[in-house]
Write an enzyme that holds these catalytic residues in place. Sequence first.
Site, PDB file in Angstrom:
ATOM      1  N   SER A  15       0.808  -1.221   0.000  1.00  0.00           N
ATOM      2  CA  SER A  15       0.000   0.000   0.000  1.00  0.00           C
ATOM      3  C   SER A  15       0.840   1.269   0.000  1.00  0.00           C
ATOM      4  O   SER A  15       0.396   2.314  -0.490  1.00  0.00           O
ATOM      5  CB  SER A  15      -0.940   0.010   1.207  1.00  0.00           C
ATOM      6  OG  SER A  15      -0.219  -0.113   2.423  1.00  0.00           O
ATOM      7  N   ASP A 188      -0.786   6.241  11.424  1.00  0.00           N
ATOM      8  CA  ASP A 188      -0.470   4.853  11.748  1.00  0.00           C
ATOM      9  C   ASP A 188       1.028   4.542  11.683  1.00  0.00           C
ATOM     10  O   ASP A 188       1.435   3.406  11.877  1.00  0.00           O
ATOM     11  CB  ASP A 188      -1.242   3.890  10.853  1.00  0.00           C
ATOM     12  CG  ASP A 188      -0.866   3.990   9.376  1.00  0.00           C
ATOM     13  OD1 ASP A 188       0.128   4.671   9.044  1.00  0.00           O
ATOM     14  OD2 ASP A 188      -1.574   3.392   8.547  1.00  0.00           O
ATOM     15  N   HIS A 191       1.773   4.227   6.616  1.00  0.00           N
ATOM     16  CA  HIS A 191       1.324   4.854   5.373  1.00  0.00           C
ATOM     17  C   HIS A 191       1.801   6.310   5.368  1.00  0.00           C
ATOM     18  O   HIS A 191       1.478   7.069   6.277  1.00  0.00           O
ATOM     19  CB  HIS A 191      -0.191   4.771   5.253  1.00  0.00           C
ATOM     20  CG  HIS A 191      -0.675   3.359   5.155  1.00  0.00           C
ATOM     21  ND1 HIS A 191      -1.206   2.684   6.226  1.00  0.00           N
ATOM     22  CD2 HIS A 191      -0.666   2.485   4.116  1.00  0.00           C
ATOM     23  CE1 HIS A 191      -1.522   1.455   5.847  1.00  0.00           C
ATOM     24  NE2 HIS A 191      -1.201   1.307   4.572  1.00  0.00           N
TER      25      HIS A 191
END
Length: 214
Positions: A15, A188, A191
């Site tokens: 991601s 977080d 990311h």
Amino acid sequence: MLFEKGQKIVFAGDSVTDDGRKRPIGEGLGEGVGKGFVRFVDTFLTVDYPELMLRVVNMGNAGDTSADLLARWDSDVTALKPDWVVLCIGFNDVWRQFDCPVQPDMSVFAEEYRKNLSATADKTDASMIWMTPYYLEANPNDAMRAKMDEYGAIMKEEAGKREIICVDLQAAFTDILKHRYPAFITWDRVHPGWIGSMIIARALLKIVGFEMKS
């Protein structure tokens, strides 16, 4: 600069790389290459080296571990016939050990990670650049930061054996973490958001010899 005229650069990862890229192939107008560091790299290369006509393709896939990426390598990387492959993987290999600790089958442990990196190199004829996983925590004794550092060290070691260029992304975040709390960059701590994506892009561009035109 290492990239040459007309070359295709394929970005492979999870991601952190994906960041909303187009399916099935992450390239083209709009958000084809996503909204993250690949977008910044593509934009800088286009603005400062328009004559090179570099083709940037984002094949990141959110949620991937190194095992997942290896499983799709032939179809999503090799089949695209890249001149360069930029690999950034390992976040989920580590993260699942912390957010899914009672499901070890979801994690990729250190020696398997090493084998997966080696296998991707063995499958790739193109030139490669590897970028280490990171955790946005200034304290190296934090459990997840320490584990991510372990995986980063494995990547650097394996890259060194094969003379593959390796970007230490944890080191790239050192300066900002002296002055800003990690949640300022991303909630977080993985990311990267726009700030972190710019740091990643700059670290990569620096190592390939990018120079901003006046």
